[in-house]
Write a protein that holds these residues in place. Structure first.
Motif, mmCIF file in Angstrom:
data_model
loop_
_atom_site.group_PDB
_atom_site.id
_atom_site.type_symbol
_atom_site.label_atom_id
_atom_site.label_comp_id
_atom_site.label_asym_id
_atom_site.label_seq_id
_atom_site.Cartn_x
_atom_site.Cartn_y
_atom_site.Cartn_z
ATOM 1 N N GLY A 13 0.790 -1.226 0.000
ATOM 2 C CA GLY A 13 0.000 0.000 0.000
ATOM 3 C C GLY A 13 0.820 1.273 0.000
ATOM 4 N N GLY A 14 2.152 1.156 0.057
ATOM 5 C CA GLY A 14 3.021 2.323 0.000
ATOM 6 C C GLY A 14 3.377 2.922 1.339
ATOM 7 N N ILE A 15 2.798 2.408 2.436
ATOM 8 C CA ILE A 15 3.089 2.967 3.763
ATOM 9 C C ILE A 15 4.549 2.740 4.134
ATOM 10 N N VAL A 16 5.068 1.554 3.806
ATOM 11 C CA VAL A 16 6.454 1.240 4.142
ATOM 12 C C VAL A 16 7.412 2.211 3.467
ATOM 13 N N ASP A 17 7.129 2.578 2.223
ATOM 14 C CA ASP A 17 8.005 3.519 1.513
ATOM 15 C C ASP A 17 8.034 4.880 2.202
ATOM 16 N N ARG A 18 6.924 5.278 2.799
ATOM 17 C CA ARG A 18 6.888 6.561 3.503
ATOM 18 C C ARG A 18 7.667 6.514 4.811
ATOM 19 N N PHE A 19 7.538 5.396 5.520
ATOM 20 C CA PHE A 19 8.175 5.285 6.830
ATOM 21 C C PHE A 19 9.661 4.950 6.731
ATOM 22 N N ARG A 20 10.050 4.269 5.650
ATOM 23 C CA ARG A 20 11.406 3.727 5.577
ATOM 24 C C ARG A 20 12.471 4.807 5.668
ATOM 25 N N SER A 21 12.262 5.951 5.027
ATOM 26 C CA SER A 21 13.262 7.023 5.041
ATOM 27 C C SER A 21 13.364 7.690 6.404
ATOM 28 N N LEU A 22 12.352 7.494 7.251
ATOM 29 C CA LEU A 22 12.340 8.148 8.558
ATOM 30 C C LEU A 22 12.816 7.234 9.686
ATOM 31 N N VAL A 23 12.392 5.977 9.665
ATOM 32 C CA VAL A 23 12.667 5.111 10.818
ATOM 33 C C VAL A 23 13.416 3.836 10.465
ATOM 34 N N GLY A 24 13.543 3.473 9.198
ATOM 35 C CA GLY A 24 14.224 2.240 8.839
ATOM 36 C C GLY A 24 13.315 1.028 8.949
ATOM 37 N N GLY A 25 13.857 -0.133 8.553
ATOM 38 C CA GLY A 25 13.039 -1.336 8.475
ATOM 39 C C GLY A 25 12.742 -1.997 9.800
ATOM 40 N N THR A 26 13.736 -2.064 10.696
ATOM 41 C CA THR A 26 13.549 -2.795 11.951
ATOM 42 C C THR A 26 12.424 -2.232 12.808
ATOM 43 N N PRO A 27 12.339 -0.918 13.035
ATOM 44 C CA PRO A 27 11.208 -0.405 13.833
ATOM 45 C C PRO A 27 9.860 -0.675 13.197
ATOM 46 N N ILE A 28 9.769 -0.655 11.860
ATOM 47 C CA ILE A 28 8.492 -0.915 11.197
ATOM 48 C C ILE A 28 8.026 -2.329 11.501
ATOM 49 N N LEU A 29 8.925 -3.306 11.314
ATOM 50 C CA LEU A 29 8.558 -4.703 11.577
ATOM 51 C C LEU A 29 8.366 -4.944 13.066
ATOM 52 N N ALA A 30 9.227 -4.330 13.893
ATOM 53 C CA ALA A 30 9.091 -4.504 15.341
ATOM 54 C C ALA A 30 7.763 -3.954 15.838
ATOM 55 N N GLY A 31 7.273 -2.877 15.218
ATOM 56 C CA GLY A 31 5.967 -2.339 15.593
ATOM 57 C C GLY A 31 4.856 -3.328 15.315
ATOM 58 N N HIS A 32 4.915 -3.972 14.149
ATOM 59 C CA HIS A 32 3.913 -4.997 13.825
ATOM 60 C C HIS A 32 3.990 -6.169 14.803
ATOM 61 N N VAL A 33 5.207 -6.599 15.109
ATOM 62 C CA VAL A 33 5.385 -7.751 16.001
ATOM 63 C C VAL A 33 4.912 -7.423 17.412
ATOM 64 N N ALA A 34 5.286 -6.256 17.923
ATOM 65 C CA ALA A 34 4.881 -5.877 19.277
ATOM 66 C C ALA A 34 3.358 -5.778 19.384
ATOM 67 N N ALA A 35 2.727 -5.203 18.371
ATOM 68 C CA ALA A 35 1.260 -5.116 18.384
ATOM 69 C C ALA A 35 0.646 -6.507 18.339
ATOM 70 N N SER A 36 1.262 -7.409 17.570
ATOM 71 C CA SER A 36 0.764 -8.787 17.505
ATOM 72 C C SER A 36 0.853 -9.464 18.861
ATOM 73 N N VAL A 37 1.968 -9.265 19.567
ATOM 74 C CA VAL A 37 2.136 -9.878 20.890
ATOM 75 C C VAL A 37 1.081 -9.357 21.855
ATOM 76 N N LEU A 38 0.855 -8.049 21.876
ATOM 77 C CA LEU A 38 -0.154 -7.477 22.774
ATOM 78 C C LEU A 38 -1.555 -7.973 22.421
ATOM 79 N N ARG A 39 -1.867 -7.965 21.136
ATOM 80 C CA ARG A 39 -3.188 -8.377 20.669
ATOM 81 C C ARG A 39 -3.465 -9.837 21.013
ATOM 82 N N ASN A 40 -2.494 -10.690 20.794
ATOM 83 C CA ASN A 40 -2.704 -12.120 21.007
ATOM 84 C C ASN A 40 -2.568 -12.522 22.468
ATOM 85 N N THR A 41 -1.898 -11.713 23.272
ATOM 86 C CA THR A 41 -1.911 -11.945 24.708
ATOM 87 C C THR A 41 -3.319 -11.747 25.269
ATOM 88 N N VAL A 42 -3.984 -10.675 24.816
ATOM 89 C CA VAL A 42 -5.364 -10.434 25.237
ATOM 90 C C VAL A 42 -6.276 -11.548 24.742
#
Length: 263
Positions: free
Chosen positions: A97-126
């Motif tokens: 959807g192009g969101i990664v291209d917007r974020f990549r120049s600002l925060v890099g790849g690891t925080p983008i993926l880590a954000g998805h993973v952390a949200a998954s952990v919180l969501r699935n813990t509940v």
């Protein structure tokens, strides 16, 4: 001086991967709150399967204990794995959807993926806590002590974290969110050829090898042993080895895939 200040801003942002990951985790959680039907879809199959197995088939299955007591650890892993696998869809959606291209120049790849993973952990813990609640309502009575419960939580969180990173890798490979949904099917299927719903020795002999040596079985057996206060043998350390290995490989591979798929 103003030009230097503007040029330094992206560099300064790249030195804050943890805070960037937290911000992106909040974004993913907000998106989840706007799409609660996806959360319910992730939980309801596990709850419905538990009710079906307990009330429809439980009377015909002999596991040496009440069937609800036997099946709950497997259902917990089914819920955790299926819910964590949904991260593949969200990662692919952002990438295509192009969101990664917007974020990549600002925060890099690891925080983008880590954000998805952390949200998954919180969501699935509940989600796992809610499934536990339903299990208690239908008669699940574990014998675990406080330390056992801590160990159960640790193993379950480790499994969710490992599968979330693995699903992020799959999300980087898939060409569309629909294709990424295939990973959720895999995680939905994997608990069946294991000790989740019936003892392995009741299965055909040719299936024993796979059922005993796939990652889901030792995790289930470790949870079952801890919850029922029974000896789990080597299952606990095998579960940690499987989860740790999947986590290490998936986290490392995700960085490589991110650079290649978003270049």
């Amino acid at each position: 001086m103003k030009v230097r200040a503007r040029a330094a801003t992206p560099r300064a942002r790249r030195r804050r991967p943890v805070s960037d990951a937290i911000v992106l985790t909040g974004r993913t959680i907000r998106l989840t709150r706007r799409n609660l039907d996806a959360v319910l879809t992730a939980m309801l199959p596990s709850i419905m399967l538990m009710l079906v197995f307990v009330y429809f088939f439980g009377g015909a299955l002999h596991t040496g204990t009440e069937y609800v007591t036997y099946v709950v650890p497997g259902v917990m892993l089914l819920c955790a794995g299926f819910g964590s696998a949904n991260s593949a869809v969200t990662v692919t959606h952002d990438r295509t959807g192009g969101i990664v291209d917007r974020f990549r120049s600002l925060v890099g790849g690891t925080p983008i993926l880590a954000g998805h993973v952390a949200a998954s952990v919180l969501r699935n813990t509940v989600a796992s806590a809610l499934v536990f609640g339903v299990a208690f309502l239908i008669g699940f009575r574990p014998d675990a002590g406080p330390l056992d419960w801590l160990a159960v939580a640790g193993i379950l969180l480790m499994f969710i974290l490992a599968i979330s990173w693995l699903s992020a890798c799959f999300g980087l490979i898939a060409r569309s969110p629909e294709a990424a949904g295939g990973f959720t099917f895999l995680m939905m299927f994997l608990p069946y050829p294991s000790s989740a719903f019936v003892p392995i020795d009741t299965m055909p002999g040719w299936l024993h090898g796979f059922a005993q040596h796939q990652p889901v079985t030792p995790v289930i057996e470790a949870l079952r042993g801890l919850l029922l206060d029974r000896p789990a043998g080597d299952s606990a350390w095998q579960a940690l080895v499987w989860c740790g290995g999947i986590l290490a490989v998936a986290a490392g591979l995700s960085g490589v895939l991110f650079r290649r798929r978003t270049a």
